[in-house]
Design an enzyme around this catalytic site. Structure first.
Site, PDB file in Angstrom:
ATOM      1  N   ASP A   1      40.589  36.291  37.564  1.00 57.76           N
ATOM      2  CA  ASP A   1      39.947  34.931  37.519  1.00 57.76           C
ATOM      3  C   ASP A   1      38.435  34.932  37.225  1.00 57.76           C
ATOM      4  OD1 ASP A   1      40.019  32.139  37.481  1.00 57.76           O
ATOM      5  OD2 ASP A   1      39.909  32.049  39.705  1.00 57.76           O
TER       6      ASP A   1
ATOM      7  N   HIS B   1      38.279  35.146  28.103  1.00 56.38           N
ATOM      8  CA  HIS B   1      39.778  35.603  27.641  1.00 56.38           C
ATOM      9  C   HIS B   1      39.661  37.091  26.903  1.00 56.38           C
ATOM     10  CE1 HIS B   1      40.786  32.239  30.331  1.00 56.38           C
ATOM     11  NE2 HIS B   1      40.755  31.556  29.013  1.00 56.38           N
TER      12      HIS B   1
ATOM     13  N   LEU C   1      52.436  55.087  36.373  1.00 61.62           N
ATOM     14  CA  LEU C   1      52.077  53.323  36.944  1.00 61.62           C
ATOM     15  C   LEU C   1      53.034  52.551  36.272  1.00 61.62           C
ATOM     16  CD1 LEU C   1      49.782  51.590  38.281  1.00 61.62           C
ATOM     17  CD2 LEU C   1      48.812  51.564  35.721  1.00 61.62           C
TER      18      LEU C   1
HETATM   19  C1  IPE Z   1      44.933  31.682  38.823  1.00 63.95           C
HETATM   20  O1  IPE Z   1      43.662  31.204  38.402  1.00 63.95           O
HETATM   21  C2  IPE Z   1      45.847  31.967  37.546  1.00 63.95           C
HETATM   22  C3  IPE Z   1      45.590  33.342  36.778  1.00 63.95           C
HETATM   23  C4  IPE Z   1      44.440  34.059  37.363  1.00 63.95           C
HETATM   24  C5  IPE Z   1      46.291  33.625  35.887  1.00 63.95           C
HETATM   25  P1  IPE Z   1      43.698  29.813  38.161  1.00 63.95           P
HETATM   26  O2  IPE Z   1      42.242  29.684  37.396  1.00 63.95           O
HETATM   27  O3  IPE Z   1      44.578  29.027  37.287  1.00 63.95           O
HETATM   28  O4  IPE Z   1      43.526  29.113  39.711  1.00 63.95           O
HETATM   29  P2  IPE Z   1      43.080  27.710  40.019  1.00 63.95           P
HETATM   30  O5  IPE Z   1      43.195  26.835  39.114  1.00 63.95           O
HETATM   31  O6  IPE Z   1      41.346  27.980  40.255  1.00 63.95           O
HETATM   32  O7  IPE Z   1      43.672  27.410  41.516  1.00 63.95           O
HETATM   33  C1  IPE Z   2      41.363  33.443  34.490  1.00 66.02           C
HETATM   34  O1  IPE Z   2      40.234  32.847  34.096  1.00 66.02           O
HETATM   35  C2  IPE Z   2      42.489  33.550  33.408  1.00 66.02           C
HETATM   36  C3  IPE Z   2      43.587  32.761  33.437  1.00 66.02           C
HETATM   37  C4  IPE Z   2      43.714  31.734  34.575  1.00 66.02           C
HETATM   38  C5  IPE Z   2      44.297  32.503  32.323  1.00 66.02           C
HETATM   39  P1  IPE Z   2      40.047  31.144  34.034  1.00 66.02           P
HETATM   40  O2  IPE Z   2      40.281  30.890  32.780  1.00 66.02           O
HETATM   41  O3  IPE Z   2      40.830  30.639  35.150  1.00 66.02           O
HETATM   42  O4  IPE Z   2      38.504  31.328  34.418  1.00 66.02           O
HETATM   43  P2  IPE Z   2      37.753  30.157  35.160  1.00 66.02           P
HETATM   44  O5  IPE Z   2      38.428  30.099  36.478  1.00 66.02           O
HETATM   45  O6  IPE Z   2      37.842  28.917  34.496  1.00 66.02           O
HETATM   46  O7  IPE Z   2      36.296  30.785  35.322  1.00 66.02           O
HETATM   47 MG    MG Z   3      40.226  30.205  37.125  1.00 67.68          MG
END
Ligand code: IPE
Ligand code: IPE
Ligand code: MG
Length: 254
Positions: free
Chosen positions: A34, A51, A145
């Site tokens: 995240d 990303h 792995l």
């Molecule tokens: C969780 O992260 C999903 C992934 C890392 C793929 P999100 O960014 O979607 O989660 P919330 O919305 O903060 O709970």
């Molecule tokens: C995690 O990073 C990737 C996915 C959930 C796909 P985020 O896109 O949720 O990044 P933040 O949480 O908005 O910083």
């Molecule tokens: Mg996120």
């Protein structure tokens, strides 16, 4: 105590150079990757740049987990809730598996990595699914792995589908109610024969599961860091494992 606190805050702990106990490396590490968007925002970049850089972190962490002797690595790449994001961002995220595998599949094969996917196949664009399926097929016989991508994954949906499947088996006489136990339900989840995670890591400072492996994480150790996924590195992974090795897993016992 202090080093524990530092580790929780994601700063490098004073024990960072402490060697890992080779006989107590978590067999299965699951990671909620995240913070890509916030990492990009902090730099004045579009979210997709986060990303893109996050994909490079995936490569580094896969290699490091393999080097450290981790047997299963599950990476939360896209949740069933992430479809709520703007169309452009979803489209970009759906192209990442193909991009990642185009660049990395040869090396994954060379490293004896077995690619798997844990997620709901419907709704995934065909180019996403076919790239992942190609990687699964080409690495199916590898014995190193297990790299398990949680893609279009949702913990509640996974449980509902398993329960419906079991209910149908009971209704049609293939199963009796008495045969339904924890092992049976576990085996019907998308994680299948993969053992429960020993260690869950979440980056970016959020302290929640976001619908990730709700059944499987029942007794996993959890480690949170404020570090955003694109800047998560080998040292952070080692730090999480060090902290894991300091914990006493009791499973409700003494
Ligand atoms: C969780 O992260 C999903 C992934 C890392 C793929 P999100 O960014 O979607 O989660 P919330 O919305 O903060 O709970
Ligand atoms: C995690 O990073 C990737 C996915 C959930 C796909 P985020 O896109 O949720 O990044 P933040 O949480 O908005 O910083
Ligand atoms: Mg996120």
């Amino acid at each position: 105590m202090i080093s524990r606190l530092w580790a929780k805050l994601g700063k490098s702990s004073s024990n960072a150079a402490e060697p890992l106990a080779a006989d107590n490396v978590p067999k299965h590490i699951a990671i909620i990757m995240d913070g890509n968007g916030r990492w990009a925002k902090k730099r004045g970049l579009p979210r997709i740049a986060g990303h893109h850089t996050g994909m490079k972190t995936v490569k580094r962490i896969v290699m490091e987990a393999d080097r450290l002797g981790v047997k299963y690595l599950t990476l939360y790449a896209f949740s069933t809730e992430n479809w709520k994001r703007p169309k452009d961002e979803v489209e970009f995220l759906m192209k990442l598996p193909q991009q990642f595998l185009e660049i990395e599949l040869a090396e994954l094969i060379e490293k004896n990595v077995q690619v798997r996917m844990m997620g709901h196949k419907e709704n995934l664009p065909s180019f996403t699914l076919s790239a992942v399926e190609e990687a699964i097929t080409k690495t199916a016989h590898n014995t190193g792995l297990v790299l398990n991508f949680a893609l279009n994954y949702g913990g509640r949906r996974e449980m509902l589908e398993a329960i419906k499947e079991i209910a149908a088996d009971v209704q049609d006489g293939r199963l009796s109610t008495e045969q339904i136990d924890e092992q049976l339900l576990s085996s019907r989840l998308l994680s299948g024969d993969i053992p429960d995670p020993d260690l869950l890591i979440r980056t970016s400072g959020e302290l929640r599961l976001s619908n990730f492996m709700l059944w499987q994480l029942a007794y996993s150790e959890m480690w949170f860091t404020n570090v955003y996924w694109p800047e998560f590195n080998e040292a952070h992974l080692q730090e999480a494992i060090q902290e894991y090795q300091r914990r006493a897993r009791r499973y409700g016992g003494l």
